[in-house]
Scaffold this active site. Structure first.
Site, PDB file in Angstrom:
ATOM      1  N   HIS A  81       0.867  -1.189   0.000  1.00  0.00           N
ATOM      2  CA  HIS A  81       0.000   0.000   0.000  1.00  0.00           C
ATOM      3  C   HIS A  81       0.897   1.229   0.000  1.00  0.00           C
ATOM      4  CE1 HIS A  81      -4.011   1.738   0.816  1.00  0.00           C
ATOM      5  NE2 HIS A  81      -3.312   2.731   1.335  1.00  0.00           N
ATOM      6  N   ASP A 160     -14.395   2.598   6.273  1.00  0.00           N
ATOM      7  CA  ASP A 160     -13.233   3.398   5.849  1.00  0.00           C
ATOM      8  C   ASP A 160     -13.562   4.160   4.567  1.00  0.00           C
ATOM      9  OD1 ASP A 160     -10.400   4.240   5.627  1.00  0.00           O
ATOM     10  OD2 ASP A 160     -10.567   3.061   3.804  1.00  0.00           O
ATOM     11  N   ARG A 167     -13.221  12.696   4.930  1.00  0.00           N
ATOM     12  CA  ARG A 167     -11.922  13.293   5.316  1.00  0.00           C
ATOM     13  C   ARG A 167     -11.348  14.118   4.175  1.00  0.00           C
ATOM     14  NH1 ARG A 167      -8.432   8.396   6.478  1.00  0.00           N
ATOM     15  NH2 ARG A 167      -6.763   9.907   6.651  1.00  0.00           N
ATOM     16  N   SER A 182      -7.059   3.610   8.664  1.00  0.00           N
ATOM     17  CA  SER A 182      -7.633   3.467   7.335  1.00  0.00           C
ATOM     18  C   SER A 182      -6.867   2.402   6.532  1.00  0.00           C
ATOM     19  CB  SER A 182      -7.565   4.827   6.624  1.00  0.00           C
ATOM     20  OG  SER A 182      -7.743   4.695   5.242  1.00  0.00           O
ATOM     21  N   LYS A 186      -8.110  -1.908   5.896  1.00  0.00           N
ATOM     22  CA  LYS A 186      -8.317  -2.475   4.556  1.00  0.00           C
ATOM     23  C   LYS A 186      -7.399  -3.673   4.314  1.00  0.00           C
ATOM     24  CE  LYS A 186      -7.742   1.497   2.580  1.00  0.00           C
ATOM     25  NZ  LYS A 186      -7.922   2.895   2.370  1.00  0.00           N
TER      26      LYS A 186
END
Ligand code: URA
Length: 408
Positions: A81, A160, A167, A182, A186
């Site tokens: 990520h 999320d 956000r 967050s 995931k």
């Protein structure tokens, strides 16, 4: 109760698991309104969260949806990520590389918001490419060809998704505990065994200092420990955009060049080598030197590019129809000198202005527009030399363009 919780955080007090669970689930159910959630998120941004609160919030996010079970793959899985950057097309490159050496890649990616691009938008610039695969299709494809890149399914950490969208439009993205919960919710819900996180720092990133990046790194590793997930992090520069292209189809074309081994060494190829080799080390337990050799070999043999083609075919993309906008304009250097900096954030702003990104959730994307850099930091240029090629559909107002390049 709603206002009591907001006030408690505003005063810098610690919220319990029960309070966080009640408030955030209330938002998902519609009992807590956008403006109340935005207020709590801003209080969290300003006051921060203890580790215990961050762990609790991560659990609330994970429990809002399903958790995938990847044990049927009978091998160690690793997912990567990035906290997001300008010109960051690393997933398009490293996913086929890693899959081509036999490590299954099941990647659920996001769309671009703000100035940073998203892998899903980039893939959608390939006409026909499907990014809305069902859980069954995802499982079938990863088992059959060992690679799938799709949008996050609706059942995975849905909280999320809803909170991230809020956000993004309320100035509450750059909070370390909110970023950590967050990302980790995931990845944990996605069922992977190991996680590699590329934490970007610089003017084109969510985090501006190495200290903040280190804090995020420490936090995601602690969250990983709780769920018995091995987490590695890489802290990488995002003052300069990655590679030469910014814009969806342009970035896919650049990724293809790298997968074919046609691109010279640059900051993007170096980061891809670092990330892909780290994922191979984590999944296969080989040495770093060995993993680097594997990355080089799979590119040289054509296997990595072949895996990319398999991915595109499986998801119905037509690479023959991939194209950049036909209208273009060259930006020239106003003086002699050396390129000392190329501002990631200014290029991010320009690409959104051209239509390559969206500033609100409803904006549509113009896939063919963007910027191709014709120089890199350190290059010497003469007055009138080409610095960048701008691909556009509607003639852009190029005010502020001089802020992109620092030439001295
Ligand atoms: N990427 C995410 O998935 N979440 C964040 O909060 C920031 C970057």
């Amino acid at each position: 109760m709603i206002v009591d919780i907001i006030n408690k955080k505003r005063l810098g007090k610690e919220l319990s698991f029960h309070e966080l669970d009640w408030f955030f689930n209330g938002y998902l159910e519609g009992k807590v309104k956008d403006y109340q959630m935005a207020s709590l998120l801003m209080a969290i941004c300003i006051q921060g969260m203890s580790d215990e609160e961050t762990f609790a919030l991560t659990k609330v996010f994970i429990d809002s949806g399903d958790t995938l079970d990847l044990s049927f793959l009978n091998t160690t899985t690793v997912d990567k990520h990035s906290t997001g950057g300008i010109g960051d097309k690393t997933t398009l490159i490293i996913a086929p590389i890693v899959a081509s050496v036999g490590i299954p890649i099941l990647k659920m990616s996001g769309r671009g918001l703000g100035y940073t691009g998203g892998t899903i938008d980039k893939l959608e610039s390939i006409p026909g490419f499907r990014v809305d695969l069902s859980e069954e299709e995802v499982m079938y494809q990863v088992q059959n060809i060992g690679i799938v890149i799709t949008g996050q399914t609706a059942s995975l950490a849905p909280m999320d998704k809803k909170i991230y969208a809020l956000r993004d439009v309320t100035g509450t993205v750059s909070s370390i505990p909110l970023i950590a919960s967050s990302i980790m919710s995931k990845k944990i819900a996605g069922g992977t065994d190991k996680i590699l996180i590329d934490i970007k720092v610089g003017n084109g990133a969510l985090l501006q200092t190495k200290e903040d990046a280190q804090k995020l790194s420490d936090l995601v590793i602690k969250i990983g420990d709780i769920y018995q997930k091995e987490v590695h992090t890489i802290i990488s520069d995002m003052n300069t955009p990655l590679g030469y292209c910014i814009g969806n189809s342009l970035e896919v074309m650049e990724a293809i060049k790298i997968l074919k081994g046609e691109e010279k060494d640059n900051n993007l190829t170096q980061l891809c080598l670092e990330l892909a080799s780290e994922m191979i080390c984590m999944a296969k337990g080989v040495s770093k030197a060995n993993a680097i050799d594997m990355v080089r070999e799979t590119i040289e043999s054509g296997n990595a590019y072949q895996k990319f083609l398999e991915l595109v075919e499986a998801q119905h993309g037509d690479l023959d129809k991939l194209s950049a906008s036909r209208k273009s304009k060259i930006i020239k250097s106003p003086k002699d000198g050396q390129v000392q900096a190329i501002s990631a954030i200014e290029l991010g702003k320009l690409s959104v202005l051209l239509g390559a990104g969206r500033l609100s959730k409803e904006d549509s994307i113009d896939y063919g527009v963007g910027v191709e850099l014709l120089v890199q930091v350190g290059d010497s240029v003469k007055k009138g030399d080409s610095l960048a090629k701008i691909y556009y559909t509607k003639a852009p107002h190029l005010q502020g363009i001089e802020d992109i390049f620092v030439i001295k």
